[in-house]
Structures are given as C-alpha cells and as structure tokens.
Write a protein that holds these residues in place. Structure first.
Motif, mmCIF file in Angstrom:
data_model
loop_
_atom_site.group_PDB
_atom_site.id
_atom_site.type_symbol
_atom_site.label_atom_id
_atom_site.label_comp_id
_atom_site.label_asym_id
_atom_site.label_seq_id
_atom_site.Cartn_x
_atom_site.Cartn_y
_atom_site.Cartn_z
ATOM 1 N N TYR A 44 44.473 49.675 43.294
ATOM 2 C CA TYR A 44 44.887 48.301 43.861
ATOM 3 C C TYR A 44 45.976 47.508 42.882
ATOM 4 O O TYR A 44 45.984 47.741 41.645
ATOM 5 C CB TYR A 44 43.630 47.322 43.891
ATOM 6 C CG TYR A 44 42.445 48.011 44.749
ATOM 7 C CD1 TYR A 44 42.348 48.101 46.082
ATOM 8 C CD2 TYR A 44 41.306 48.796 43.704
ATOM 9 C CE1 TYR A 44 41.439 48.621 46.611
ATOM 10 C CE2 TYR A 44 40.496 49.458 44.772
ATOM 11 C CZ TYR A 44 40.564 49.479 46.010
ATOM 12 O OH TYR A 44 39.370 50.013 46.550
ATOM 13 N N LYS B 257 46.678 44.248 44.514
ATOM 14 C CA LYS B 257 46.132 42.676 44.810
ATOM 15 C C LYS B 257 44.926 42.729 45.112
ATOM 16 O O LYS B 257 44.362 41.587 45.444
ATOM 17 C CB LYS B 257 46.982 42.428 46.043
ATOM 18 C CG LYS B 257 48.575 42.455 45.910
ATOM 19 C CD LYS B 257 49.435 42.171 47.080
ATOM 20 C CE LYS B 257 50.779 41.886 46.690
ATOM 21 N NZ LYS B 257 51.691 41.590 47.966
ATOM 22 N N SER C 24 43.947 35.480 41.145
ATOM 23 C CA SER C 24 43.685 34.860 42.373
ATOM 24 C C SER C 24 42.693 33.808 42.108
ATOM 25 O O SER C 24 41.912 33.669 41.159
ATOM 26 C CB SER C 24 42.776 36.136 43.223
ATOM 27 O OG SER C 24 41.708 35.628 44.226
#
Length: 121
Positions: free
Chosen positions: A56, A58, A118
């Motif tokens: 990953y 994101k 995030s």
C-alpha cells in the motif's frame, strides 16, 4: 598406524562439517515471503512476513480486497507512521507502526490500514 590416525582425523572433520551450519542460511534472520517495495507499507497474512502480501501507498479500508483474510505482520518502508486496525473500515483496536520499521508482528489479526497523513490515523 598412520592410516588409522589419518582415517580418524578425516572422520572427525566430516562429522564436524555435518554438525556445523554454514552459508548465509545459518546466520540470516527470517525474511518475508515477498519483499516490500521502497515507499510502500506491506501487510502479510501470517507472522514473520509469511503468506500472502498486500502492498500500500495510501492504505486500505479492508485487506480482503487484496486477497488477505487478515494481516498478522507489517513492514513499513515509508517515512510515515501507519495505523492498522483490527476491523475493516478503520474500526477496532489500533496499532501504530513506526516509520521505516522493519518487519513487525502485529500480535493479532488486522484488517485496515492508513498512513499518518490521513485524518483517521
């Protein structure tokens, strides 16, 4: 007499060679089943980086989308902290994985992950 001393020495050396581990496998730590690319966060199906891998940049709200029933170890090859959760959709128990942390056993089954950039992490 020379033959028996020589034969004894050869036999002893052969026995020692069989008993002593040699080569890279003898001293290498456990390695993940699949390498994690630089600047990626990887989750592995089993402890010690074994089994299927999800990679990953994101994050993911559900590791099942990458074919993992759950993740039990992680390898962070990014410069960010990453959060992993025990349930999909970023719910449940959260564990934080340090930037550039090598292979880490998570101590349970985890199903979603996001980088620290995030809002949810």
């Amino acid at each position: 007499m020379r033959k028996s001393l020589f034969a004894t020495a050869v036999a002893a050396a052969a026995t020692a060679a069989v008993l002593l581990p040699t080569g890279p496998a003898a001293s290498s730590p456990a390695r993940p089943s699949a390498t994690c690319a630089i600047d990626h966060f990887c989750l592995y199906e089993n402890a010690n980086g074994t089994g299927r891998r999800g990679s990953y940049m994101k994050g993911t709200d559900d590791v099942k989308r990458q074919g993992l029933p759950a993740a039990r170890s992680a390898w962070n090859r990014t410069n960010q902290y990453w959060c992993v959760w025990s349930q999909d959709e970023y719910r449940g128990t959260k564990v934080i994985v340090q930037p550039n942390e090598g292979l880490k056993n998570l101590g349970g089954a985890y199903r979603s992950a996001l980088p620290a950039s995030s809002i949810r992490c």
